[in-house]
Design a protein around this motif. Structure first.
Motif, mmCIF file in Angstrom:
data_model
loop_
_atom_site.group_PDB
_atom_site.id
_atom_site.type_symbol
_atom_site.label_atom_id
_atom_site.label_comp_id
_atom_site.label_asym_id
_atom_site.label_seq_id
_atom_site.Cartn_x
_atom_site.Cartn_y
_atom_site.Cartn_z
ATOM 1 N N VAL A 281 0.836 -1.203 0.000
ATOM 2 C CA VAL A 281 0.000 0.000 0.000
ATOM 3 C C VAL A 281 0.870 1.252 0.000
ATOM 4 O O VAL A 281 0.601 2.217 -0.740
ATOM 5 C CB VAL A 281 -0.943 -0.005 1.218
ATOM 6 C CG1 VAL A 281 -1.639 1.346 1.364
ATOM 7 C CG2 VAL A 281 -1.969 -1.115 1.090
ATOM 8 N N SER A 282 1.928 1.238 0.795
ATOM 9 C CA SER A 282 2.836 2.386 0.847
ATOM 10 C C SER A 282 3.480 2.644 -0.509
ATOM 11 O O SER A 282 3.597 3.798 -0.945
ATOM 12 C CB SER A 282 3.933 2.145 1.893
ATOM 13 O OG SER A 282 3.387 1.960 3.181
ATOM 14 N N ALA A 283 3.899 1.569 -1.182
ATOM 15 C CA ALA A 283 4.537 1.722 -2.490
ATOM 16 C C ALA A 283 3.572 2.306 -3.512
ATOM 17 O O ALA A 283 3.945 3.153 -4.334
ATOM 18 C CB ALA A 283 5.072 0.371 -2.968
ATOM 19 N N LEU A 284 2.318 1.876 -3.471
ATOM 20 C CA LEU A 284 1.316 2.397 -4.406
ATOM 21 C C LEU A 284 1.056 3.884 -4.149
ATOM 22 O O LEU A 284 0.944 4.680 -5.091
ATOM 23 C CB LEU A 284 0.012 1.600 -4.271
ATOM 24 C CG LEU A 284 0.076 0.134 -4.727
ATOM 25 C CD1 LEU A 284 -1.241 -0.572 -4.414
ATOM 26 C CD2 LEU A 284 0.390 0.041 -6.219
ATOM 27 N N ILE A 285 0.951 4.247 -2.868
ATOM 28 C CA ILE A 285 0.728 5.660 -2.525
ATOM 29 C C ILE A 285 1.918 6.502 -2.951
ATOM 30 O O ILE A 285 1.771 7.580 -3.550
ATOM 31 C CB ILE A 285 0.464 5.805 -1.015
ATOM 32 C CG1 ILE A 285 -0.840 5.110 -0.620
ATOM 33 C CG2 ILE A 285 0.422 7.284 -0.623
ATOM 34 C CD1 ILE A 285 -1.084 5.071 0.876
ATOM 35 N N ILE B 184 9.327 6.796 -0.619
ATOM 36 C CA ILE B 184 8.731 5.582 -0.080
ATOM 37 C C ILE B 184 8.974 5.493 1.422
ATOM 38 O O ILE B 184 8.108 5.043 2.183
ATOM 39 C CB ILE B 184 9.288 4.326 -0.793
ATOM 40 C CG1 ILE B 184 8.596 3.061 -0.301
ATOM 41 C CG2 ILE B 184 10.780 4.211 -0.618
ATOM 42 C CD1 ILE B 184 7.128 2.991 -0.590
ATOM 43 N N ALA B 185 10.136 5.958 1.889
ATOM 44 C CA ALA B 185 10.422 5.931 3.325
ATOM 45 C C ALA B 185 9.441 6.823 4.074
ATOM 46 O O ALA B 185 8.905 6.440 5.123
ATOM 47 C CB ALA B 185 11.856 6.399 3.580
ATOM 48 N N LEU B 186 9.193 7.999 3.527
ATOM 49 C CA LEU B 186 8.255 8.927 4.140
ATOM 50 C C LEU B 186 6.853 8.333 4.223
ATOM 51 O O LEU B 186 6.195 8.386 5.270
ATOM 52 C CB LEU B 186 8.230 10.220 3.324
ATOM 53 C CG LEU B 186 7.144 11.244 3.624
ATOM 54 C CD1 LEU B 186 7.308 11.786 5.029
ATOM 55 C CD2 LEU B 186 7.187 12.372 2.607
ATOM 56 N N VAL B 187 6.395 7.727 3.140
ATOM 57 C CA VAL B 187 5.045 7.162 3.108
ATOM 58 C C VAL B 187 4.944 5.981 4.066
ATOM 59 O O VAL B 187 3.931 5.817 4.769
ATOM 60 C CB VAL B 187 4.667 6.739 1.672
ATOM 61 C CG1 VAL B 187 3.317 6.029 1.659
ATOM 62 C CG2 VAL B 187 4.622 7.966 0.763
ATOM 63 N N GLU B 188 5.973 5.137 4.120
ATOM 64 C CA GLU B 188 5.930 3.985 5.022
ATOM 65 C C GLU B 188 5.837 4.424 6.481
ATOM 66 O O GLU B 188 5.122 3.793 7.275
ATOM 67 C CB GLU B 188 7.158 3.102 4.799
ATOM 68 C CG GLU B 188 7.057 2.266 3.532
ATOM 69 C CD GLU B 188 8.315 1.505 3.209
ATOM 70 O OE1 GLU B 188 8.261 0.620 2.336
ATOM 71 O OE2 GLU B 188 9.373 1.807 3.803
ATOM 72 N N ILE B 189 6.536 5.491 6.851
ATOM 73 C CA ILE B 189 6.432 5.994 8.219
ATOM 74 C C ILE B 189 5.000 6.438 8.515
ATOM 75 O O ILE B 189 4.424 6.092 9.553
ATOM 76 C CB ILE B 189 7.409 7.168 8.438
ATOM 77 C CG1 ILE B 189 8.853 6.672 8.375
ATOM 78 C CG2 ILE B 189 7.156 7.835 9.790
ATOM 79 C CD1 ILE B 189 9.874 7.787 8.339
ATOM 80 N N CYS B 190 4.413 7.199 7.586
ATOM 81 C CA CYS B 190 3.040 7.683 7.787
ATOM 82 C C CYS B 190 2.041 6.532 7.837
ATOM 83 O O CYS B 190 1.106 6.545 8.657
ATOM 84 C CB CYS B 190 2.673 8.658 6.672
ATOM 85 S SG CYS B 190 3.639 10.188 6.669
ATOM 86 N N VAL B 191 2.215 5.537 6.983
ATOM 87 C CA VAL B 191 1.329 4.373 6.996
ATOM 88 C C VAL B 191 1.486 3.613 8.311
ATOM 89 O O VAL B 191 0.506 3.106 8.876
ATOM 90 C CB VAL B 191 1.612 3.461 5.788
ATOM 91 C CG1 VAL B 191 0.889 2.115 5.928
ATOM 92 C CG2 VAL B 191 1.179 4.151 4.492
ATOM 93 N N GLY B 192 2.709 3.541 8.835
ATOM 94 C CA GLY B 192 2.919 2.897 10.130
ATOM 95 C C GLY B 192 2.187 3.609 11.247
ATOM 96 O O GLY B 192 1.588 2.971 12.123
ATOM 97 N N VAL B 193 2.225 4.940 11.239
ATOM 98 C CA VAL B 193 1.485 5.717 12.239
ATOM 99 C C VAL B 193 -0.014 5.423 12.137
ATOM 100 O O VAL B 193 -0.699 5.178 13.139
ATOM 101 C CB VAL B 193 1.735 7.228 12.042
ATOM 102 C CG1 VAL B 193 0.843 8.048 12.984
ATOM 103 C CG2 VAL B 193 3.197 7.566 12.291
ATOM 104 N N ALA B 194 -0.532 5.435 10.896
ATOM 105 C CA ALA B 194 -1.964 5.191 10.685
ATOM 106 C C ALA B 194 -2.349 3.773 11.095
ATOM 107 O O ALA B 194 -3.416 3.554 11.693
ATOM 108 C CB ALA B 194 -2.316 5.425 9.212
ATOM 109 N N ALA B 195 -1.497 2.804 10.790
ATOM 110 C CA ALA B 195 -1.798 1.413 11.135
ATOM 111 C C ALA B 195 -1.847 1.223 12.648
ATOM 112 O O ALA B 195 -2.734 0.539 13.176
ATOM 113 C CB ALA B 195 -0.750 0.489 10.513
ATOM 114 N N ALA B 196 -0.894 1.826 13.359
ATOM 115 C CA ALA B 196 -0.889 1.709 14.821
ATOM 116 C C ALA B 196 -2.122 2.363 15.424
ATOM 117 O O ALA B 196 -2.756 1.815 16.349
ATOM 118 C CB ALA B 196 0.377 2.344 15.383
#
Length: 401
Positions: A17-21, A29-41
């Motif tokens: 999902v992060s890669a698609l965003i 991609i690093a920035l998006v993965e961090i944000c997705v991690g925050v949202a997932a938690a």
């Protein structure tokens, strides 16, 4: 074993999902993965799913740490020794100022504005003095700046900055013991022998034995990483030095570097960046947002006001200066490591730790986002490249790697 496979599939689903965003928006991609991690938690807490991501389980922590270690090695391997020698003054000045300005500024904010005690204040200065090698290197890959002297200069400055952070943490808090001496002597011996041993292994076995160079490098990285942790240091520090020592030889085999990069970015680093996002406690931030904002603004402002004039001595173009300054204002790996060190050794409270980690992770997001949206020095991009192209079309970040 079944729960591990199910949990791993959840992490990799978040990575996809992060890669698609990231591809759709043209963001790091690093920035998006961090944000997705925050949202997932936040989502798992909101829906009462408990610890479904198992972010603190040993195997997730190991994969995340492995991602940080190998990505740091790759960052070191990208450095061109000739370029660094010619830019020694630049990387030394920028790196030292990038460490000292937020170290002193954020320690003063914690002590005199937030009322933290001396140990917590100095630890705050250390945690917020870092520049994120992992984030910066990921951005360099995605833009193609890793191939330019501009990008290699930024990476060199990042190393000097983080080296100052590690030294300060050791001098102020970590005891110098017999283990430290063993680590230093062992690391120096390995680093001295590594180029010749790697060259011999490559010459005799690289092209007729299955991935032996990758196995050899992982052996060295994990071996020195384990020795570093045993001595009270951090595994990512020797990883960068290993990359620097092998930079000349690694640069001559771009295909091997691309394959190792694909393994790292495709599998390991999503665990690192996503997990970093899950460490953010939104309830703690909501309860005291001003503390978080003061720490974040203190880090970013001290970096900008400290670095921008000095970077102007070496880069004349406005976009180059701002892009350089903003990327040097990021933080993640050593910042979270320093904060965790403070928590585990009783230097900061759980609440102070939450604020520090949140500020560190936010500093990985905000400056990177601004730099990518407003200040990319496009005239320095390699021919045919543009921001985000590497993310979609190769350079070790796509399936073609």
């Amino acid at each position: 074993m079944e729960p591990i496979f199910i949990t791993a599939s959840l992490w990799l689903a978040l990575a996809v999902v992060s890669a698609l965003i990231a591809s759709s928006l043209g963001l790091s991609i690093a920035l998006v993965e961090i944000c997705v991690g925050v949202a997932a938690a936040a989502a798992t807490d909101w829906f009462g799913l408990g610890d479904v991501l198992a972010a603190n389980s040993e195997w997730v922590r190991f994969l995340a740490a492995s991602g940080a270690v190998v990505l740091t090695f790759l960052a070191g391997a990208e450095l061109d020794p000739d370029v660094i020698r010619t830019k020694l003054t630049e990387v030394s000045v920028v790196g030292l100022v990038g460490f000292l300005a937020p170290f002193l500024g954020c320690a003063a904010i914690a002590r005199y504005l937030l009322g933290w005690d001396a140990n917590a204040s100095w630890l705050c200065g250390i945690a917020l003095s870092t520049t994120s090698m992992a984030v910066v290197y990921a951005v360099m890959l995605e833009t193609g700046f890793n191939k330019t002297e501009f990008g290699k200069g930024i990476l060199g400055s990042c190393f000097i900055n983080d080296l100052g952070t590690v030294i300060a943490l050791g001098l102020l808090f970590a005891p110098f013991t017999d283990k430290t001496i063993v680590f230093l002597v062992g690391s120096l011996a390995v680093l001295a022998l590594l180029p010749s041993m790697t060259a011999w292994l490559t010459r005799h076995y690289a092209h007729r034995t299955a991935a032996i160079r990758t196995k050899w490098i992982m052996l060295i990285l994990f071996g020195l990483g384990g020795l570093a942790l045993w001595s009270g240091s951090e595994a990512v520090l020797p990883a960068y030095l290993v990359g620097m020592v092998l930079a000349g030889g690694a640069a001559r085999d771009a295909h091997w570097i691309r394959r190792l990069r694909t393994l790292t970015v495709g599998f390991l680093t999503p665990f690192y960046f996503l997990r970093a996002g899950t460490l953010v406690s939104l309830p703690a931030l909501i309860a005291a947002p001003l503390v978080f904002l003061m720490l974040l603004m203190g880090k970013v402002a001290s970096k900008i006001f400290g670095l921008y004039p000095f970077i102007g001595l070496f880069r004349q173009d406005r976009n180059e200066r701002w892009y350089y300054t903003l990327l040097m204002s990021t933080g993640l790996t050593f910042g979270t490591i320093s904060a965790l060190y403070g928590l585990s050794h009783g230097l900061v409270t759980q609440e102070q730790y939450s604020f520090l980690v949140a500020a560190v992770i936010a500093s990985a997001v905000v400056p990177t986002l601004i730099a990518g949206m407003a200040f990319v020095p496009r005239h320095l991009l390699p021919p045919g490249e543009h921001p985000g192209k590497a993310l979609r079309h190769g350079d070790g970040l796509s399936d073609e790697g």
